[in-house]
Scaffold this motif. Sequence first.
Motif, PDB file in Angstrom:
ATOM      1  N   VAL A  18      -0.035   3.390  33.907  1.00 20.45           N
ATOM      2  CA  VAL A  18       0.520   2.263  34.445  1.00 20.45           C
ATOM      3  C   VAL A  18       2.250   2.093  33.716  1.00 20.45           C
ATOM      4  CG1 VAL A  18       0.551   0.409  32.600  1.00 20.45           C
ATOM      5  CG2 VAL A  18      -1.677   1.250  33.421  1.00 20.45           C
ATOM      6  N   THR A  19       2.725   2.779  33.210  1.00 17.51           N
ATOM      7  CA  THR A  19       4.017   3.302  32.837  1.00 17.51           C
ATOM      8  C   THR A  19       4.478   3.094  34.101  1.00 17.51           C
ATOM      9  OG1 THR A  19       3.956   3.651  30.692  1.00 17.51           O
ATOM     10  CG2 THR A  19       5.630   4.086  31.319  1.00 17.51           C
ATOM     11  N   ASP A  20       4.074   4.258  34.856  1.00 13.34           N
ATOM     12  CA  ASP A  20       5.048   5.061  36.239  1.00 13.34           C
ATOM     13  C   ASP A  20       4.191   3.446  37.195  1.00 13.34           C
ATOM     14  OD1 ASP A  20       5.401   7.172  34.990  1.00 13.34           O
ATOM     15  OD2 ASP A  20       3.993   8.639  36.081  1.00 13.34           O
ATOM     16  N   LYS A  21       3.442   3.077  37.549  1.00  9.40           N
ATOM     17  CA  LYS A  21       3.333   2.155  37.617  1.00  9.40           C
ATOM     18  C   LYS A  21       4.173   1.214  37.907  1.00  9.40           C
ATOM     19  CE  LYS A  21      -0.015  -0.790  40.427  1.00  9.40           C
ATOM     20  NZ  LYS A  21      -1.870  -1.252  40.746  1.00  9.40           N
ATOM     21  N   THR A  22       4.535   0.637  37.183  1.00 15.00           N
ATOM     22  CA  THR A  22       5.216  -0.494  36.310  1.00 15.00           C
ATOM     23  C   THR A  22       6.855  -0.380  36.647  1.00 15.00           C
ATOM     24  OG1 THR A  22       4.107  -0.786  34.670  1.00 15.00           O
ATOM     25  CG2 THR A  22       6.143  -2.044  34.039  1.00 15.00           C
ATOM     26  N   ALA A  23       7.022   1.262  36.421  1.00 15.49           N
ATOM     27  CA  ALA A  23       8.474   1.324  36.936  1.00 15.49           C
ATOM     28  C   ALA A  23       8.534   1.526  38.267  1.00 15.49           C
ATOM     29  CB  ALA A  23       9.010   2.677  36.248  1.00 15.49           C
ATOM     30  N   SER A  24       7.831   2.123  39.285  1.00 16.35           N
ATOM     31  CA  SER A  24       7.556   2.286  40.834  1.00 16.35           C
ATOM     32  C   SER A  24       7.745   0.134  41.009  1.00 16.35           C
ATOM     33  CB  SER A  24       6.769   2.481  41.216  1.00 16.35           C
ATOM     34  OG  SER A  24       6.907   2.222  42.260  1.00 16.35           O
ATOM     35  N   ALA A  25       7.897  -0.226  40.126  1.00 15.23           N
ATOM     36  CA  ALA A  25       7.668  -1.745  41.081  1.00 15.23           C
ATOM     37  C   ALA A  25       8.876  -2.412  40.117  1.00 15.23           C
ATOM     38  CB  ALA A  25       6.226  -2.302  40.016  1.00 15.23           C
ATOM     39  N   GLN A  26       9.200  -1.780  38.642  1.00 14.56           N
ATOM     40  CA  GLN A  26      10.697  -2.164  38.347  1.00 14.56           C
ATOM     41  C   GLN A  26      11.395  -1.793  39.585  1.00 14.56           C
ATOM     42  OE1 GLN A  26      11.449  -4.931  36.062  1.00 14.56           O
ATOM     43  NE2 GLN A  26      13.381  -4.208  35.808  1.00 14.56           N
ATOM     44  N   ASP A  27      11.699  -0.514  40.276  1.00 10.89           N
ATOM     45  CA  ASP A  27      12.324  -0.200  40.650  1.00 10.89           C
ATOM     46  C   ASP A  27      12.683  -1.190  41.862  1.00 10.89           C
ATOM     47  OD1 ASP A  27      12.598   3.068  40.034  1.00 10.89           O
ATOM     48  OD2 ASP A  27      13.212   2.175  39.110  1.00 10.89           O
ATOM     49  N   ARG A  28      11.049  -1.232  42.678  1.00 13.85           N
ATOM     50  CA  ARG A  28      11.583  -2.141  43.466  1.00 13.85           C
ATOM     51  C   ARG A  28      11.912  -3.655  43.435  1.00 13.85           C
ATOM     52  NH1 ARG A  28       7.534  -1.067  47.835  1.00 13.85           N
ATOM     53  NH2 ARG A  28       7.122   1.255  47.727  1.00 13.85           N
ATOM     54  N   ARG A  29      12.058  -4.719  42.598  1.00 20.51           N
ATOM     55  CA  ARG A  29      12.373  -5.470  42.319  1.00 20.51           C
ATOM     56  C   ARG A  29      13.827  -5.875  42.192  1.00 20.51           C
ATOM     57  NH1 ARG A  29       9.120  -6.007  38.773  1.00 20.51           N
ATOM     58  NH2 ARG A  29      10.325  -5.871  36.855  1.00 20.51           N
ATOM     59  N   VAL A  30      13.990  -4.767  40.963  1.00 23.83           N
ATOM     60  CA  VAL A  30      15.458  -5.611  40.814  1.00 23.83           C
ATOM     61  C   VAL A  30      16.402  -4.534  42.018  1.00 23.83           C
ATOM     62  CG1 VAL A  30      17.273  -5.428  38.544  1.00 23.83           C
ATOM     63  CG2 VAL A  30      14.698  -5.788  38.547  1.00 23.83           C
ATOM     64  N   GLN A  31      17.518  -4.932  42.517  1.00 29.42           N
ATOM     65  CA  GLN A  31      18.223  -4.020  42.820  1.00 29.42           C
ATOM     66  C   GLN A  31      19.582  -5.303  42.713  1.00 29.42           C
ATOM     67  OE1 GLN A  31      17.557  -1.839  44.454  1.00 29.42           O
ATOM     68  NE2 GLN A  31      15.337  -1.944  44.596  1.00 29.42           N
ATOM     69  N   THR A  32      20.902  -4.728  42.738  1.00 30.25           N
ATOM     70  CA  THR A  32      22.166  -4.744  43.014  1.00 30.25           C
ATOM     71  C   THR A  32      23.186  -4.801  44.220  1.00 30.25           C
ATOM     72  OG1 THR A  32      22.518  -2.750  42.358  1.00 30.25           O
ATOM     73  CG2 THR A  32      22.930  -4.016  40.746  1.00 30.25           C
ATOM     74  N   VAL A  33      23.890  -5.391  44.702  1.00 26.25           N
ATOM     75  CA  VAL A  33      24.641  -5.635  46.174  1.00 26.25           C
ATOM     76  C   VAL A  33      25.196  -3.743  46.515  1.00 26.25           C
ATOM     77  CG1 VAL A  33      25.618  -6.482  47.389  1.00 26.25           C
ATOM     78  CG2 VAL A  33      25.080  -7.784  45.434  1.00 26.25           C
ATOM     79  N   GLU A 166      25.447   0.919  39.114  1.00 29.76           N
ATOM     80  CA  GLU A 166      24.845   0.227  40.153  1.00 29.76           C
ATOM     81  C   GLU A 166      26.186  -1.141  39.600  1.00 29.76           C
ATOM     82  OE1 GLU A 166      20.937  -0.731  40.000  1.00 29.76           O
ATOM     83  OE2 GLU A 166      20.560   0.499  41.433  1.00 29.76           O
ATOM     84  N   TYR A 167      27.124  -1.476  40.386  1.00 35.14           N
ATOM     85  CA  TYR A 167      27.198  -3.196  40.516  1.00 35.14           C
ATOM     86  C   TYR A 167      27.002  -4.437  41.207  1.00 35.14           C
ATOM     87  CZ  TYR A 167      30.594  -1.747  43.327  1.00 35.14           C
ATOM     88  OH  TYR A 167      31.359  -1.172  44.764  1.00 35.14           O
ATOM     89  N   GLY A 168      27.946  -5.114  41.402  1.00 41.41           N
ATOM     90  CA  GLY A 168      27.519  -6.317  42.049  1.00 41.41           C
ATOM     91  C   GLY A 168      26.253  -6.973  41.365  1.00 41.41           C
ATOM     92  N   GLN A 169      25.723  -8.795  42.049  1.00 46.02           N
ATOM     93  CA  GLN A 169      24.192  -9.532  41.445  1.00 46.02           C
ATOM     94  C   GLN A 169      23.422  -8.727  41.447  1.00 46.02           C
ATOM     95  OE1 GLN A 169      25.398 -11.901  40.586  1.00 46.02           O
ATOM     96  NE2 GLN A 169      23.337 -12.943  39.999  1.00 46.02           N
ATOM     97  N   GLN A 170      22.795  -8.654  40.183  1.00 43.96           N
ATOM     98  CA  GLN A 170      21.698  -8.166  40.075  1.00 43.96           C
ATOM     99  C   GLN A 170      20.707  -9.820  40.806  1.00 43.96           C
ATOM    100  OE1 GLN A 170      20.543  -7.066  36.256  1.00 43.96           O
ATOM    101  NE2 GLN A 170      21.210  -4.550  36.801  1.00 43.96           N
ATOM    102  N   ARG A 171      19.543  -8.922  41.574  1.00 39.43           N
ATOM    103  CA  ARG A 171      18.777 -10.584  42.617  1.00 39.43           C
ATOM    104  C   ARG A 171      17.376  -9.267  42.306  1.00 39.43           C
ATOM    105  NH1 ARG A 171      22.657 -10.654  46.200  1.00 39.43           N
ATOM    106  NH2 ARG A 171      23.682 -12.286  45.924  1.00 39.43           N
ATOM    107  N   SER A 172      16.510  -9.911  41.793  1.00 34.57           N
ATOM    108  CA  SER A 172      14.502  -9.618  41.156  1.00 34.57           C
ATOM    109  C   SER A 172      14.420 -10.449  43.005  1.00 34.57           C
ATOM    110  CB  SER A 172      14.469 -10.414  40.407  1.00 34.57           C
ATOM    111  OG  SER A 172      14.115 -11.905  40.895  1.00 34.57           O
ATOM    112  N   ARG A 173      14.793 -10.983  44.124  1.00 33.30           N
ATOM    113  CA  ARG A 173      14.698 -10.668  44.873  1.00 33.30           C
ATOM    114  C   ARG A 173      15.180 -10.922  46.353  1.00 33.30           C
ATOM    115  NH1 ARG A 173      11.926 -16.858  45.453  1.00 33.30           N
ATOM    116  NH2 ARG A 173      13.341 -17.982  44.473  1.00 33.30           N
ATOM    117  N   GLY A 174      14.709 -11.092  47.344  1.00 35.30           N
ATOM    118  CA  GLY A 174      16.232 -11.709  48.549  1.00 35.30           C
ATOM    119  C   GLY A 174      16.439 -13.154  48.623  1.00 35.30           C
ATOM    120  N   TYR A 175      15.646 -13.409  48.221  1.00 30.69           N
ATOM    121  CA  TYR A 175      15.928 -14.996  48.280  1.00 30.69           C
ATOM    122  C   TYR A 175      16.904 -15.187  48.143  1.00 30.69           C
ATOM    123  CZ  TYR A 175      15.451 -20.480  48.275  1.00 30.69           C
ATOM    124  OH  TYR A 175      15.173 -21.894  48.165  1.00 30.69           O
ATOM    125  N   ILE A 176      18.248 -16.110  47.826  1.00 30.40           N
ATOM    126  CA  ILE A 176      19.556 -16.403  47.127  1.00 30.40           C
ATOM    127  C   ILE A 176      19.225 -17.705  47.170  1.00 30.40           C
ATOM    128  CG2 ILE A 176      21.785 -16.620  47.406  1.00 30.40           C
ATOM    129  CD1 ILE A 176      21.741 -14.239  49.026  1.00 30.40           C
TER     130      ILE A 176
END
Length: 338
Positions: A18-33, A166-176
């Motif tokens: 579960v922890t690994d899956k959550t971490a993977s989901a987090q990696d996919r979700r939060v991205q910086t520019v 990482e730096y720049g705006q952090q976004r949890s999705r591509g929609y702005i």
Amino acid sequence: MKWLLIQVLALALLFTLVTDKTASAQDRRVQTVYEYVLVNADASVDDVAQQISDKASALGWNILSKSTSGVPDGCDYRAIVLSLVNPAYADQLLSINRETAPFAIVDRINVFEDERGVNVSIVNPHSVNRTVLMDDEAYFDLSEGHRMDLRGLILGGAGGSQSTAEYGQQRSRGYIGKTMGVMAGGLFADKIQEKAFVADGDLQATAESVREGLSRDSEKWGLVLTYEAAFPKHDLVLFGSTGAPMEAKSFAIVGDGNDKSRKDFACPGLAHAGAYPIEVLVIGKEDGVSVQFVDAMYRMKMYFEDAGKMAFMKNMTMPGSLADELRDQIRSQLGVEN
């Protein structure tokens, strides 16, 4: 006792999964520019940029431009931005969405110096693709593979220390979303603006006219043609345009952004140099040729949103001003009024 031990081990395994899956989901979700690849490189800005360019060319990438960025007054540091295309990757993106993907196919590698030395960062393909492809999660692996390819071009040649900071705006999705509920938000596809249309026009002839117009420096922002890339299979030509006054102003506005480790630097905004050049698209349609670029304020938010809401509000006339100059350059040789 044995049964209890089995239950404990099973629970531990379940927790790990579960922890690994959550971490993977987090990696996919939060991205910086932006993402650092190299810090404290053991060479000059020019040498590092040339090493990357040579390696990319040897691996089949097309180097579109190597441009020195404008810097704020009083800044003695430099930045060089490499604009480049991986033809196979570009073809994949254009096959996914010909209308929006042209604004994601050019990669930008920023080689810049500061008080800590020479650094290299990239524009994060995850961040760009999520916005341009409008949050389609099907292309995460494609973006991740390309991110690693970009890092591979940079590492190993100039020494220094590898980084994934990482730096720049952090976004949890591509929609702005809109700033303060009113400014420059929405789906990327809705932010592509047509600046000229040549009915029954020829793509190459239209591109030649646009090239000529973009080659003349604009008055205030110094916008001028930086690169050109043709994609005949997809019936489009992409131009890049930038200007030292626009860059210098942008970097002064963003400052250290959300990277407070840079707040005492002389010109921290150079870390954002990878935001430019601006893309201008000439694309064939059923009934003619369209010339387009992304709404200027929206594009600023894509790459500079970590400047903060107040910075955007104080400088809200800048994007419209540079967009007007870019539009006028495009139209100057086309003989069209629309």
